[in-house]
Scaffold this active site. Structure first.
Site, PDB file in Angstrom:
ATOM      1  N   LYS A  56      -5.068   1.692  -6.357  1.00 16.60           N
ATOM      2  CA  LYS A  56      -3.632   1.382  -6.358  1.00 16.60           C
ATOM      3  C   LYS A  56      -3.114   1.140  -4.949  1.00 16.60           C
ATOM      4  O   LYS A  56      -2.283   0.261  -4.741  1.00 16.60           O
ATOM      5  CB  LYS A  56      -2.846   2.486  -7.062  1.00 16.60           C
ATOM      6  CG  LYS A  56      -3.077   2.443  -8.563  1.00 16.60           C
ATOM      7  CD  LYS A  56      -2.032   3.144  -9.374  1.00 16.60           C
ATOM      8  CE  LYS A  56      -2.297   2.853 -10.853  1.00 16.60           C
ATOM      9  NZ  LYS A  56      -1.650   3.753 -11.745  1.00 16.60           N
TER      10      LYS A  56
ATOM     11  N   LYS B 149      -2.807  -1.314 -17.554  1.00 21.59           N
ATOM     12  CA  LYS B 149      -1.423  -1.723 -17.834  1.00 21.59           C
ATOM     13  C   LYS B 149      -0.806  -2.407 -16.628  1.00 21.59           C
ATOM     14  O   LYS B 149       0.068  -3.240 -16.749  1.00 21.59           O
ATOM     15  CB  LYS B 149      -0.561  -0.502 -18.143  1.00 21.59           C
ATOM     16  CG  LYS B 149      -0.942   0.257 -19.360  1.00 21.59           C
ATOM     17  CD  LYS B 149       0.089   1.361 -19.580  1.00 21.59           C
ATOM     18  CE  LYS B 149      -0.577   2.654 -19.983  1.00 21.59           C
ATOM     19  NZ  LYS B 149      -0.848   3.554 -18.868  1.00 21.59           N
TER      20      LYS B 149
ATOM     21  N   LYS C 293     -11.316  -2.483 -14.449  1.00 19.52           N
ATOM     22  CA  LYS C 293     -10.968  -1.893 -15.744  1.00 19.52           C
ATOM     23  C   LYS C 293      -9.701  -2.531 -16.320  1.00 19.52           C
ATOM     24  O   LYS C 293      -8.833  -2.983 -15.561  1.00 19.52           O
ATOM     25  CB  LYS C 293     -10.840  -0.367 -15.653  1.00 19.52           C
ATOM     26  CG  LYS C 293      -9.547   0.168 -15.149  1.00 19.52           C
ATOM     27  CD  LYS C 293      -9.434   1.669 -15.496  1.00 19.52           C
ATOM     28  CE  LYS C 293      -8.012   2.125 -15.210  1.00 19.52           C
ATOM     29  NZ  LYS C 293      -7.634   3.385 -15.779  1.00 19.52           N
TER      30      LYS C 293
END
Ligand code: AQP
Length: 333
Positions: free
Chosen positions: A111, A197, A194
């Site tokens: 992130k 969302k 992966k």
């Protein structure tokens, strides 16, 4: 009886990865375990959220849990932020969480690689909050996707360090429960990332709210190579996108990956994708339909969440008082 804790962040549309990696297995566990399922809204705010959308996303996530088979008479379903002991325990556990381990966590690395603005204490401490979520209920088992295994190892380390420091056997060391073929579902656009969302491309994932046309379009556009489906799993090792579609098929059909290859080896992906679409639609449509139905009555969802929070608070509050006692903090006794 063993106790389960698991949860998902209300950070947008739940997707096929959330479903196959976690949610699909939760319902079956209700008959053999005492289950606590939370909507992890405290985790969600580790990245910026719009307050109105977050509140609505909590309801949508709760609806998805119920639609996927969580029986709220058997399992405790609640919003994480409705149980203050999660946030209280993270402080105690933070005194046992080594910075050297936290910096290695892939979620933090992924992130912050996307945005340096996210290099914040909250995101950094995410795995410690996850440890608090699990340990506040003294959960023995945690059903998660492969991607969360690293966080669970930290939970075990922190629990062990607490027990040693205070010479107690207070926290059980929770075991991961990784079930089925789809422990890790990858992006439809890049088989090495992966399914997530927060991926900018909606074509990277199948959302649980996608209709049949959207599912068909996304699988049709899913990246693959030109070769047909191989005969052996070994041949999939260098073909991540092909591997991912076979894995998804296997998980949706409750089959082993090798059996999917036996049935489809030599087929072109165009045909396989059509079958995969039909399978996904048949599995997801009833869930989507039930979610829609539940969301027509948000007051009922709120009532379920309040009831769940009462049950969760009773157990978490009792444990927090015991933990404070062990540590020598003011427990009100
Ligand atoms: N791609 C995946 N494959 C298998 N399992 C997955 N899970 C998530 N993605 C996959 C499992 O879903 C549960 C809840 O995840 P989460 O929503 O709390 O957080 P996440 O893992 O960070 O999911 P996302 O989609 O990547 O969310 P964002 O983008 O908001 O961070 C976990 O049990 C996880 O294993």
């Amino acid at each position: 009886m063993s106790r389960i804790l698991s949860g998902m962040q209300p950070t947008g549309n739940l997707h096929l990865g959330n479903y196959l990696g976690a949610l699909k297995n939760w319902a079956g566990m209700q008959y053999s375990h005492e289950c606590f399922y939370c909507v992890a809204d405290l985790h969600a705010i580790t990245v910026p959220q719009d307050p109105q959308k977050l509140r609505q996303a909590v309801r949508e996530t709760a609806a998805a849990y119920i639609a996927a088979g969580i029986d709220t008479k058997k399992s405790t379903l609640f919003a994480q932020s409705a149980v203050p002991a999660h946030a209280e325990l993270i402080w105690v556990l933070a005194t046992f969480a080594p910075l050297g381990c936290l910096i290695l966590m892939t979620q933090f690395k992924d992130k912050t690689a996307k945005s340096r603005d996210l290099e914040l204490l909250g995101l950094y401490a995410y795995p410690v909050l996850m440890a608090a979520d699990i340990l506040i209920y003294k959960a023995t088992h945690v059903p998660v996707g492969e991607d969360q295994k690293q966080h669970l190892e930290l939970t075990r380390d922190v629990a062990g360090a607490f027990n040693r420091q205070y010479s107690v056997e207070y926290f059980p060391l929770p075991e991961p429960v990784i079930l089925g073929e789809a422990a890790r579902v990858m992006s439809l656009r890049d088989g090495t990332k992966k399914m997530s969302k927060s991926d900018e491309s909606d074509y990277s994932r199948i959302n649980l709210t996608d209709d049949a046309d959207a599912i068909a379009l996304k699988f049709r556009k899913a990246r693959t190579d030109a070769a047909p489906l191989p005969h052996t799993l070994k041949e999939l090792e260098t073909r991540p996108e092909a591997d991912n579609l076979v894995t998804i098929y296997a998980a949706l059909a409750d089959q082993a990956r090798k059996d999917v290859l036996t049935a489809h080896s030599g087929s072109q992906f165009s045909g396989f994708k059509k079958e995969l679409t039909d399978l996904a639609v048949s599995r997801l449509a009833p869930i989507t339909e039930k979610m829609r139905h539940l969301l027509q009555d948000p007051t009922e969802i709120d009532r379920i969440l309040v009831r769940g929070a009462d049950t969760a608070n009773a157990l978490a509050g009792q444990h927090m008082r015991e933990i404070k006692d062990i540590v020598g903090l003011w427990s009100g006794k």
